[in-house]
Design a protein around this motif. Structure first.
Motif, PDB file in Angstrom:
ATOM      1  N   GLU A 249     119.016   9.325  15.216  1.00 21.86           N
ATOM      2  CA  GLU A 249     119.360   8.412  14.971  1.00 21.86           C
ATOM      3  C   GLU A 249     118.651   8.287  16.761  1.00 21.86           C
ATOM      4  N   LEU A 250     118.185   8.883  16.608  1.00 18.94           N
ATOM      5  CA  LEU A 250     117.683   9.592  19.031  1.00 18.94           C
ATOM      6  C   LEU A 250     116.610   8.053  18.571  1.00 18.94           C
ATOM      7  N   SER A 251     115.963   8.283  16.958  1.00 15.00           N
ATOM      8  CA  SER A 251     114.428   7.260  17.152  1.00 15.00           C
ATOM      9  C   SER A 251     114.994   5.497  16.862  1.00 15.00           C
ATOM     10  N   ARG A 252     116.350   5.211  16.757  1.00 19.11           N
ATOM     11  CA  ARG A 252     117.013   4.121  17.216  1.00 19.11           C
ATOM     12  C   ARG A 252     117.018   3.552  18.359  1.00 19.11           C
ATOM     13  N   MET A 253     117.346   4.985  19.758  1.00 21.21           N
ATOM     14  CA  MET A 253     117.988   4.339  20.982  1.00 21.21           C
ATOM     15  C   MET A 253     117.473   2.712  21.675  1.00 21.21           C
ATOM     16  N   GLY A 254     116.070   2.980  20.814  1.00 19.52           N
ATOM     17  CA  GLY A 254     114.692   1.011  21.791  1.00 19.52           C
ATOM     18  C   GLY A 254     116.057   0.584  21.033  1.00 19.52           C
ATOM     19  N   GLU A 255     116.884   0.174  20.359  1.00 18.40           N
ATOM     20  CA  GLU A 255     117.640  -0.554  19.846  1.00 18.40           C
ATOM     21  C   GLU A 255     118.717  -1.096  21.504  1.00 18.40           C
ATOM     22  N   ILE A 256     119.036  -0.194  21.873  1.00 20.87           N
ATOM     23  CA  ILE A 256     119.956  -0.352  22.642  1.00 20.87           C
ATOM     24  C   ILE A 256     118.745  -0.574  24.363  1.00 20.87           C
ATOM     25  N   ASP A 257     119.285  -1.367  25.782  1.00 20.33           N
ATOM     26  CA  ASP A 257     118.605  -2.301  26.302  1.00 20.33           C
ATOM     27  C   ASP A 257     118.910  -1.096  27.623  1.00 20.33           C
ATOM     28  N   ASN A 258     117.876  -0.705  28.592  1.00 21.04           N
ATOM     29  CA  ASN A 258     118.361   0.031  29.446  1.00 21.04           C
ATOM     30  C   ASN A 258     118.740   1.780  29.406  1.00 21.04           C
ATOM     31  N   SER A 259     118.043   2.007  27.418  1.00 19.06           N
ATOM     32  CA  SER A 259     118.812   3.545  27.268  1.00 19.06           C
ATOM     33  C   SER A 259     118.644   4.056  27.962  1.00 19.06           C
TER      34      SER A 259
ATOM     35  N   ALA B 249     115.856   9.076  40.612  1.00 23.91           N
ATOM     36  CA  ALA B 249     114.327   8.689  39.505  1.00 23.91           C
ATOM     37  C   ALA B 249     115.264   7.622  38.485  1.00 23.91           C
ATOM     38  N   VAL B 250     116.220   7.558  38.112  1.00 24.14           N
ATOM     39  CA  VAL B 250     117.270   6.655  36.805  1.00 24.14           C
ATOM     40  C   VAL B 250     117.251   5.179  37.656  1.00 24.14           C
ATOM     41  N   CYS B 251     117.114   4.939  38.750  1.00 18.50           N
ATOM     42  CA  CYS B 251     117.528   3.540  39.168  1.00 18.50           C
ATOM     43  C   CYS B 251     116.101   2.812  40.093  1.00 18.50           C
ATOM     44  N   GLU B 252     115.258   3.663  39.986  1.00 19.81           N
ATOM     45  CA  GLU B 252     113.629   3.661  40.045  1.00 19.81           C
ATOM     46  C   GLU B 252     112.903   3.110  38.580  1.00 19.81           C
ATOM     47  N   HIS B 253     112.949   3.897  37.693  1.00 23.53           N
ATOM     48  CA  HIS B 253     113.290   3.991  36.266  1.00 23.53           C
ATOM     49  C   HIS B 253     113.376   2.323  35.688  1.00 23.53           C
TER      50      HIS B 253
END
Ligand SMILES: Cc1cc2nc3c(=O)[nH]c(=O)nc-3n(C[C@H](O)[C@H](O)[C@H](O)COP(=O)(O)OP(=O)(O)OC[C@H]3O[C@@H](n4cnc5c(N)ncnc54)[C@H](O)[C@@H]3O)c2cc1C
Ligand SMILES: Cc1cc2nc3c(=O)[nH]c(=O)nc-3n(C[C@H](O)[C@H](O)[C@H](O)COP(=O)(O)O)c2cc1C
Ligand SMILES: *[C@@H]1O[C@H](CO)[C@@H](O)[C@H](O)[C@H]1NC(C)=O
Ligand SMILES: CC(=O)N[C@H]1CO[C@H](CO)[C@@H](O)[C@@H]1O
Length: 441
Positions: free
Chosen positions: A93-103, A198-202
């Protein structure tokens, strides 16, 4: 009747520096227990509003602890994280991570053997090697846990970091390398300190400035619970001390009576023992080279000391219940139980506490100087690190010594129990062959 007994030889290095008295250890045999359930972490994340998932490949709990800390951190940046055991979820299911915003998916992975994954990451590793997935919607980072003296240093972390990129995923922060032979805690804290900015910036988010710790569990005190329902130190099934029920595995270990315990060598630096364990009726099979687990019990005097210092009745029956009802982990250790049982069987009170424990406990120091010192030791400043190294690590201060040396520090015992790491089994390799019945007839 022939007892099925196997022989085990232990080489015990004589501990120098820190002196421990020998606890009344309980010998237990274990087996492997990999079970894969088909659970959707994506559905769970959506349902609970999480956007960060932290998978851990862990054998003795360090990677799991780091994952919990990262999942908690997310809160400080207005995000929501969950730690997850890869064995319990379908990682395709890692391929579905894009379904969640800012994931974001974080992996904390330890390496074992000859560059092998931990048991709980084996299925993920096998799958990943063959995977032909499109991970273009996946953002990730990896923190590897290992020991530099091994030939395949951090092999698992390195592999996953590289492989996910190959499959099209986007690495948002560099691979972290944790070396248990150096200072793993420091490696982790330094990595984490650069990781969150880095997360904040991204993602274009900012720290909420909320530094206060959040509790993961809530305390429930039981006043009229049937004592038959209270854990007394069992590792798996309740009442397993009275009667053991198969199937046995690492989650329901078979408790084997020690039938022979003989010292083999006289003098010398090493301590060599011959032990025989009775595994009659367990249906456990083994080969030489497999290991048995010894579940240590903490010293009564140390446990009592904690009760005294914190002025609590250790025989209070309690549960610590996860505030996140969706979490698979309901309690930090088997509950309901008493503080006495938790501190004796379930929690590590003899090793030096990690910096996050100091950080979280600091709020309970009534002397501002103590508070400042504890926070400093948990920070990544050079001075703080040096102080943690000398005051905690080099002087082998465990939690009892810290409470004694900082009289202003009096945390609630339930929070302390939430923060202390789980007491780990000690493993010992079996040297006898399973092909020979012992004793020979
Ligand atoms: C798969 C596997 C198989 C194993 N097989 C064997 C085997 O066959 N035989 C064998 O003997 N061992 C074996 N081990 C190691 C064994 O499990 C224990 O780790 C070892 O016996 C030490 O346990 P302990 O409880 O005595 O020490 P611990 O209580 O674990 O002591 C270690 C901790 O105490 C502190 N400490 C202890 N001594 C010092 C010191 N001198 N200076 C500073 N700090 C210190 C440190 O914080 C350290 O992390 C095996 C381990 C594994 C993982
Ligand atoms: C039996 C054994 C084998 C190990 N093999 C390796 C290895 O091949 N490479 C490595 O980098 N680290 C190795 N390590 C170190 C562990 O990965 C490291 O201690 C890690 O912090 C353990 O994390 P965990 O507590 O989450 O299981 C090994 C440790 C043990 C006890
Ligand atoms: C790292 O591995 C070496 C060699 O196996 C061992 O002597 C050392 O104790 C390990 N360090 C830790 C912290 O486990
Ligand atoms: C004093 C004592 O018996 N302590 C034991 C408690 O458990 C630890 C494991 O962390 C053992 O190593 C100690 O010997």
């Amino acid at each position: 009747m022939v007892h099925q007994v196997f022989v085990l030889s232990l080489f015990l290095d004589v501990a120098m520096g820190c002196v421990f008295s020998l606890p009344e250890d309980r010998l237990v045999t274990v087996d492997r227990a990999p079970t894969t359930r088909d659970t959707s972490f994506i559905d769970k994340m959506k349902k609970t509003g999480k956007n960060i998932v932290v998978f851990y490949g862990s054998q003795t709990g360090t990677a799991e602890e780091f994952s919990n800390r990262l999942a908690k951190d997310a809160h400080r940046y207005g995000m929501k994280g969950m730690a997850a055991d890869p064995e319990e979820y379908d990682l395709s299911e890692l391929s579905r991570m894009g379904e969640i915003d800012n994931s974001l998916a974080i992996f904390c992975l330890a390496t074992y053997g000859e560059g092998d994954p931990t048991d709980n990451a084996q299925d993920f590793y096998d799958w990943l090697q063959e995977a032909d997935a499109d991970f273009s919607g996946l953002k990730y980072t990896v923190f590897a846990l290992g020991n530099k003296t091994y030939e395949h240093y951090n092999a698992m972390g390195k592999y996953v970091d590289k492989r996910l990129e190959e499959l099209g995923a986007q690495r948002i922060f560099d691979l972290g390398m944790g070396d248990d032979d150096g200072n793993l805690e420091e490696d982790f804290v330094s990595w984490r300190e650069q990781f969150w900015p880095a997360v904040c910036e991204h993602f274009g988010v900012e720290a909420t400035g909320e530094e206060s710790s959040i509790r993961q569990y809530e305390l429930k005190v039981h006043t009229d619970l049937n004592m038959n329902k209270v854990y007394t130190g069992e590792l798996g099934r309740l009442k397993s001390f009275e009667n053991q029920k198969p199937p046995f595995d690492s989650k329901n270990p078979f408790l084997a009576p020690v039938t022979v315990n003989r010292k083999l060598n006289k003098g010398g630096e090493r301590h060599l023992m011959h032990l025989e364990l009775d595994i009659t009726g367990s249906k456990i099979r083994y080969e030489s080279g497999d290991h048995v687990a010894v579940y240590p019990i903490n010293d009564t005097a140390m446990v009592n000391k904690i009760g005294e210092l914190l002025a609590v009745d250790l025989d209070t029956v309690i549960s610590l219940n996860n505030l996140d009802e969706e979490s698979n982990k309901k309690h930090p250790f088997p509950c309901p139980t008493t503080y006495r049982t938790a501190l004796t069987h379930y929690l590590d009170i003899t090793n030096s506490p990690r910096t996050n424990v100091l950080y979280e406990l600091a709020q309970y120091a009534s002397d501002p100087k103590d508070q400042e010192n504890m926070r400093k030791m948990a920070s990544s400043s050079a001075e703080g690190k040096a102080q943690y190294q000398s005051w905690v690590l080099d002087s082998c201060r465990n939690i009892v010594a810290i409470l004694e040396d900082l009289p202003s520090l009096r945390p609630p015992i339930d929070h302390l129990c939430e923060l202390l790491p789980r007491l780990q089994a000690r493993y010992y390799s079996i040297s006898s062959s399973s092909k020979v019945r012992y004793p020979p007839t």
